[in-house]
Scaffold this active site. Structure first.
Site, PDB file in Angstrom:
ATOM      1  N   ARG A  80      10.012  -7.848   5.583  1.00 28.94           N
ATOM      2  CA  ARG A  80      10.274  -6.420   5.814  1.00 28.94           C
ATOM      3  C   ARG A  80      10.849  -6.220   7.220  1.00 28.94           C
ATOM      4  O   ARG A  80      11.748  -5.404   7.416  1.00 28.94           O
ATOM      5  CB  ARG A  80       8.965  -5.623   5.664  1.00 28.94           C
ATOM      6  CG  ARG A  80       9.155  -4.123   5.855  1.00 28.94           C
ATOM      7  CD  ARG A  80       7.897  -3.347   5.571  1.00 28.94           C
ATOM      8  NE  ARG A  80       6.992  -3.335   6.705  1.00 28.94           N
ATOM      9  CZ  ARG A  80       5.813  -2.727   6.710  1.00 28.94           C
ATOM     10  NH1 ARG A  80       5.377  -2.111   5.626  1.00 28.94           N
ATOM     11  NH2 ARG A  80       5.065  -2.733   7.778  1.00 28.94           N
ATOM     12  N   ARG A 104      11.748  -2.733  11.861  1.00 28.91           N
ATOM     13  CA  ARG A 104      10.763  -1.842  12.455  1.00 28.91           C
ATOM     14  C   ARG A 104      10.305  -2.396  13.794  1.00 28.91           C
ATOM     15  O   ARG A 104      10.010  -3.579  13.915  1.00 28.91           O
ATOM     16  CB  ARG A 104       9.553  -1.744  11.513  1.00 28.91           C
ATOM     17  CG  ARG A 104       9.296  -0.341  11.016  1.00 28.91           C
ATOM     18  CD  ARG A 104       8.184  -0.317  10.020  1.00 28.91           C
ATOM     19  NE  ARG A 104       6.866  -0.400  10.643  1.00 28.91           N
ATOM     20  CZ  ARG A 104       5.737  -0.157   9.986  1.00 28.91           C
ATOM     21  NH1 ARG A 104       5.771   0.189   8.711  1.00 28.91           N
ATOM     22  NH2 ARG A 104       4.581  -0.262  10.574  1.00 28.91           N
ATOM     23  N   ARG A 163      -2.131  -6.388  14.065  1.00 26.96           N
ATOM     24  CA  ARG A 163      -2.481  -5.350  13.092  1.00 26.96           C
ATOM     25  C   ARG A 163      -3.399  -5.900  12.011  1.00 26.96           C
ATOM     26  O   ARG A 163      -4.337  -5.239  11.584  1.00 26.96           O
ATOM     27  CB  ARG A 163      -1.222  -4.764  12.442  1.00 26.96           C
ATOM     28  CG  ARG A 163      -0.473  -3.796  13.359  1.00 26.96           C
ATOM     29  CD  ARG A 163       0.281  -2.733  12.566  1.00 26.96           C
ATOM     30  NE  ARG A 163       1.058  -3.302  11.496  1.00 26.96           N
ATOM     31  CZ  ARG A 163       2.374  -3.489  11.540  1.00 26.96           C
ATOM     32  NH1 ARG A 163       3.055  -3.116  12.593  1.00 26.96           N
ATOM     33  NH2 ARG A 163       2.999  -4.013  10.519  1.00 26.96           N
ATOM     34  N   ARG A 204      -9.283   4.379   9.212  1.00 30.66           N
ATOM     35  CA  ARG A 204      -9.043   2.983   9.580  1.00 30.66           C
ATOM     36  C   ARG A 204     -10.250   2.375  10.287  1.00 30.66           C
ATOM     37  O   ARG A 204     -10.235   1.203  10.613  1.00 30.66           O
ATOM     38  CB  ARG A 204      -7.865   2.900  10.565  1.00 30.66           C
ATOM     39  CG  ARG A 204      -6.487   2.992   9.942  1.00 30.66           C
ATOM     40  CD  ARG A 204      -5.879   1.648   9.715  1.00 30.66           C
ATOM     41  NE  ARG A 204      -4.569   1.287  10.182  1.00 30.66           N
ATOM     42  CZ  ARG A 204      -3.386   1.730   9.773  1.00 30.66           C
ATOM     43  NH1 ARG A 204      -3.291   2.723   8.948  1.00 30.66           N
ATOM     44  NH2 ARG A 204      -2.279   1.173  10.213  1.00 30.66           N
ATOM     45  N   LYS A 250       0.817  -1.219   0.000  1.00 27.35           N
ATOM     46  CA  LYS A 250       0.000   0.000   0.000  1.00 27.35           C
ATOM     47  C   LYS A 250       0.850   1.267   0.000  1.00 27.35           C
ATOM     48  O   LYS A 250       0.602   2.174  -0.784  1.00 27.35           O
ATOM     49  CB  LYS A 250      -0.886  -0.069   1.248  1.00 27.35           C
ATOM     50  CG  LYS A 250      -1.894   1.000   1.423  1.00 27.35           C
ATOM     51  CD  LYS A 250      -2.829   0.634   2.584  1.00 27.35           C
ATOM     52  CE  LYS A 250      -2.115   0.343   3.889  1.00 27.35           C
ATOM     53  NZ  LYS A 250      -1.634   1.552   4.590  1.00 27.35           N
TER      54      LYS A 250
END
Ligand code: AMP
Length: 191
Positions: A129, A135, A146, A90, A15
């Site tokens: 990732r 992260r 999430r 969201r 995204k």
């Protein structure tokens, strides 16, 4: 031509990348609430400190914090001719707030993009990732939380936008260029 878009999709569907590419092609800024929160965190602002524990847990930052941040951002001059909102709204309450922010400015969305991806594929991409970028909110339990939050709170927005004839669904799986072209073609009738 104005392009006022939102882009939804589970994390890992590409995204953010596609939002940036579309913004470039359409000549509008991307407004990513995740990036805004991360820069508040890095700058240790009060807002960043309020948001941190939610981000670390994969939960949504409370609406009043998020809505105020988006309202302020959309009032900036560079968003006047269009924008791509990445990661907002969201949930249903945020969608309503967005609608009133835009209505107050006498504008409306052109389209709501839903970038779709298979959940297994998404989890694989996110774990990769996490390895590459490290992260802090990319540990497996947080990734799973999430995705659950996305399924419960964000995915239902697709039908809300479908009812308004704004929904553009695009398959996010494939080569990056191919997905961008798919998106531009699907958006064309709405712009
Ligand atoms: P993202 O980069 O879009 O995955 O966002 C990272 C984190 O920022 C999310 O897991 C949330 O904690 C927070 N966040 C981003 N956008 C929103 C939003 N619209 N509402 C609430 N929290 C958000």
């Amino acid at each position: 031509m104005s392009a006022r878009l939102i882009i939804m999709g589970p994390q890992g569907a590409g995204k953010g990348t596609q939002a940036a590419r579309l913004a470039d092609r359409l000549g509008v800024p991307t407004i990513s609430t995740g990036d805004m929160f991360r820069s508040h965190l890095a700058g240790r602002s009060e807002l960043g400190q309020r948001a941190q524990r939610y981000m670390d847990a994969g939960e949504l930052v409370p609406d009043e914090i998020t809505d105020a941040m988006v309202r302020e951002r959309l009032a900036q001059p560079d968003a006047a001719a269009g924008f791509i909102l990445d990661g907002y709204p969201r949930n249903a309450a945020q969608a309503e707030v967005l609608e009133s922010i835009l209505a107050e400015a006498g504008i409306a969305l052109n389209a709501a993009i839903e970038l779709t991806a298979d959940t297994d594929e998404v989890v694989q991409r996110l774990l990769k990732r996490a390895e590459e970028q490290g992260r802090a909110d990319d540990t497996e339990p947080v990734i799973r939380r999430r995705l659950a939050v996305y399924t419960e709170q964000t995915a239902p927005l697709a039908s809300l936008y479908a009812d308004k004839d704004l929904l553009v669904q695009v398959d996010g799986v494939g080569e990056m260029d191919e997905v961008t072209e798919r998106l531009l073609a699907a958006l064309e009738p709405k712009l």
